[in-house]
Design a protein around this motif. Structure first.
Motif, PDB file in Angstrom:
ATOM      1  N   TYR A 180       0.857  -1.258  -0.131  1.00  0.00           N
ATOM      2  CA  TYR A 180       0.033   0.022  -0.036  1.00  0.00           C
ATOM      3  C   TYR A 180       0.794   1.353   0.011  1.00  0.00           C
ATOM      4  O   TYR A 180       0.594   2.216  -0.770  1.00  0.00           O
ATOM      5  CB  TYR A 180      -1.100  -0.009   1.027  1.00  0.00           C
ATOM      6  CG  TYR A 180      -1.822   1.287   1.161  1.00  0.00           C
ATOM      7  CD1 TYR A 180      -2.865   1.289   0.408  1.00  0.00           C
ATOM      8  CD2 TYR A 180      -1.567   2.178   2.204  1.00  0.00           C
ATOM      9  CE1 TYR A 180      -3.696   2.547   0.534  1.00  0.00           C
ATOM     10  CE2 TYR A 180      -2.424   3.658   2.276  1.00  0.00           C
ATOM     11  CZ  TYR A 180      -3.343   3.673   1.258  1.00  0.00           C
ATOM     12  OH  TYR A 180      -3.956   4.769   1.297  1.00  0.00           O
ATOM     13  N   ILE A 181       1.874   1.458   0.933  1.00  0.00           N
ATOM     14  CA  ILE A 181       2.565   2.610   0.717  1.00  0.00           C
ATOM     15  C   ILE A 181       3.427   2.701  -0.480  1.00  0.00           C
ATOM     16  O   ILE A 181       3.273   3.822  -1.151  1.00  0.00           O
ATOM     17  CB  ILE A 181       3.964   2.308   1.756  1.00  0.00           C
ATOM     18  CG1 ILE A 181       3.404   2.136   3.214  1.00  0.00           C
ATOM     19  CG2 ILE A 181       4.884   3.421   1.614  1.00  0.00           C
ATOM     20  CD1 ILE A 181       4.417   1.701   4.355  1.00  0.00           C
ATOM     21  N   ASN A 182       3.862   1.672  -1.386  1.00  0.00           N
ATOM     22  CA  ASN A 182       4.191   1.803  -2.564  1.00  0.00           C
ATOM     23  C   ASN A 182       3.335   2.415  -3.435  1.00  0.00           C
ATOM     24  O   ASN A 182       3.840   2.945  -4.360  1.00  0.00           O
ATOM     25  CB  ASN A 182       4.862   0.583  -3.307  1.00  0.00           C
ATOM     26  CG  ASN A 182       6.317   0.016  -2.599  1.00  0.00           C
ATOM     27  OD1 ASN A 182       7.073   1.120  -2.368  1.00  0.00           O
ATOM     28  ND2 ASN A 182       6.502  -1.113  -2.038  1.00  0.00           N
ATOM     29  N   LEU A 183       1.966   1.887  -3.668  1.00  0.00           N
ATOM     30  CA  LEU A 183       0.893   2.181  -4.428  1.00  0.00           C
ATOM     31  C   LEU A 183       0.747   3.807  -4.016  1.00  0.00           C
ATOM     32  O   LEU A 183       0.680   4.535  -5.146  1.00  0.00           O
ATOM     33  CB  LEU A 183      -0.389   1.480  -3.877  1.00  0.00           C
ATOM     34  CG  LEU A 183      -1.510   2.190  -4.527  1.00  0.00           C
ATOM     35  CD1 LEU A 183      -1.448   2.153  -5.938  1.00  0.00           C
ATOM     36  CD2 LEU A 183      -2.892   1.228  -3.909  1.00  0.00           C
ATOM     37  N   VAL A 184       0.615   4.230  -3.075  1.00  0.00           N
ATOM     38  CA  VAL A 184       0.584   5.709  -2.759  1.00  0.00           C
ATOM     39  C   VAL A 184       1.715   6.483  -3.207  1.00  0.00           C
ATOM     40  O   VAL A 184       1.458   7.456  -3.829  1.00  0.00           O
ATOM     41  CB  VAL A 184       0.264   6.009  -1.156  1.00  0.00           C
ATOM     42  CG1 VAL A 184       0.340   7.361  -0.849  1.00  0.00           C
ATOM     43  CG2 VAL A 184      -1.008   5.275  -0.574  1.00  0.00           C
TER      44      VAL A 184
END
Length: 314
Positions: A242-246
């Protein structure tokens, strides 16, 4: 029965016009068969309030599913997973308000230090699904806000903000009353969901910094192992994914709107080595950042969409 969900949650982003705290999604565009060919949940960057004029179907809020009919409304905190599914062949009519709760309250509410934070926390404690006959005062107030935004008369934004403050104050009171009730499993599940949504807020505020999963777990006061497990169960992806997505979604915004060097953009989005940025960009967007910059029209076609929507004319 809940529909099968993809493991990917969609982030639907709305851009708030400058100096506003409310945007309205009104009119015929929102009269449709909701959920057709969609089997995943989504979330937004602002609190969403929806009013159903007519139609029927199901509404998934976090892990709960409700059957909706005309005359009902929802209040969904930002970063809260949800979706709306009309019954097959059924046209449902909804209209929506998206609210920057923090900015609105800090603009209109005064009080002792921490008072606004307490209101914000109460409003975001849980999602609300309400039948019209259960909260008739809020239904009428919500319809008045929608009509005020639709008519756009002089000082309409100020009027809408005042009514919205009254609406949210009542939601805050009801949420506090809900959590003050005795009860076990439901309250514990709601508490864990609230912790996850707080972690999403933290990631949104700090994604551009060096961040470890352990840092996020510490912020919400649970162990890293427990946080990884409940986050993955709730979001369908790991915290790191999720961090990478954001971060990559933010990088796409920079690539679309600026001519800054890609290495500079990577640093602004929390990547401190080009190789890590390039690897994650390729994985999520399906191509290298240099290639994507040449054809950003592909942006909203990616499986991980970063949708910028606003009402026609804004």
């Amino acid at each position: 029965m809940s529909r099968k969900r993809k493991k990917t949650a969609e982030f639907r982003y709305y851009r708030m016009p400058e100096k506003r705290t409310i945007i309205a999604l009104l009119g015929e565009k929102w009269q449709q068969n909701y959920g057709r060919n969609i089997d995943y949940l989504h979330f937004h960057n602002f609190l969403e309030i929806g009013y159903c004029y007519e139609g029927r179907g199901s509404m998934i809020l976090g892990t709960e599913e409700y059957l909706f009919r005309g005359g009902e409304f929802t209040v969904i905190p930002k970063n809260y997973l949800h979706t709306t599914n009309s019954e097959p062949g059924n046209i449902s009519t909804w209209e929506y308000l998206f609210v920057d709760v923090e900015q609105l309250l800090r603009k209109l509410v005064s009080g002792a230090p921490g008072y606004v934070d307490q209101m914000i926390q109460a409003i975001n404690q849980k999602a609300v699904f309400a039948k019209g006959n259960e909260m008739p005062y809020l239904v009428e107030l919500l319809k008045r806000i929608l009509d005020t935004m639709r008519e756009g008369k002089m000082f309409y934004l100020e009027e809408a903000e005042g009514m919205m403050l009254a609406f949210l104050s009542e939601i805050a009171r009801k949420n506090i009353a809900f959590f003050d009730q005795p009860g076990g499993g439901v309250r514990e599940e709601a508490r864990m969901n609230n912790l996850i949504y707080r972690s999403l807020d933290y990631i949104s505020d700090h994604y551009h910094e060096r961040m470890k999963v352990s840092d996020i777990a510490a912020q919400i006061h649970i162990s890293e192992t427990h946080f990884r497990r409940v986050f993955s169960q709730c979001m369908g992806m790991s915290p790191l994914e999720y961090i990478n997505l954001v971060r990559i979604q933010s990088a796409c915004e920079y690539l679309r709107k600026t001519d800054e060097p890609i290495a500079t953009i990577a640093g602004k989005c929390g990547y401190f080595t080009s190789s890590t940025f390039n690897r994650n960009f390729q994985k999520i967007m399906g191509m290298a950042p240099e290639e994507w910059k040449k054809r950003p029209e592909n942006y909203e076609q990616q499986i991980l969409q970063f949708n910028v929507r606003s009402e026609e004319g804004w």
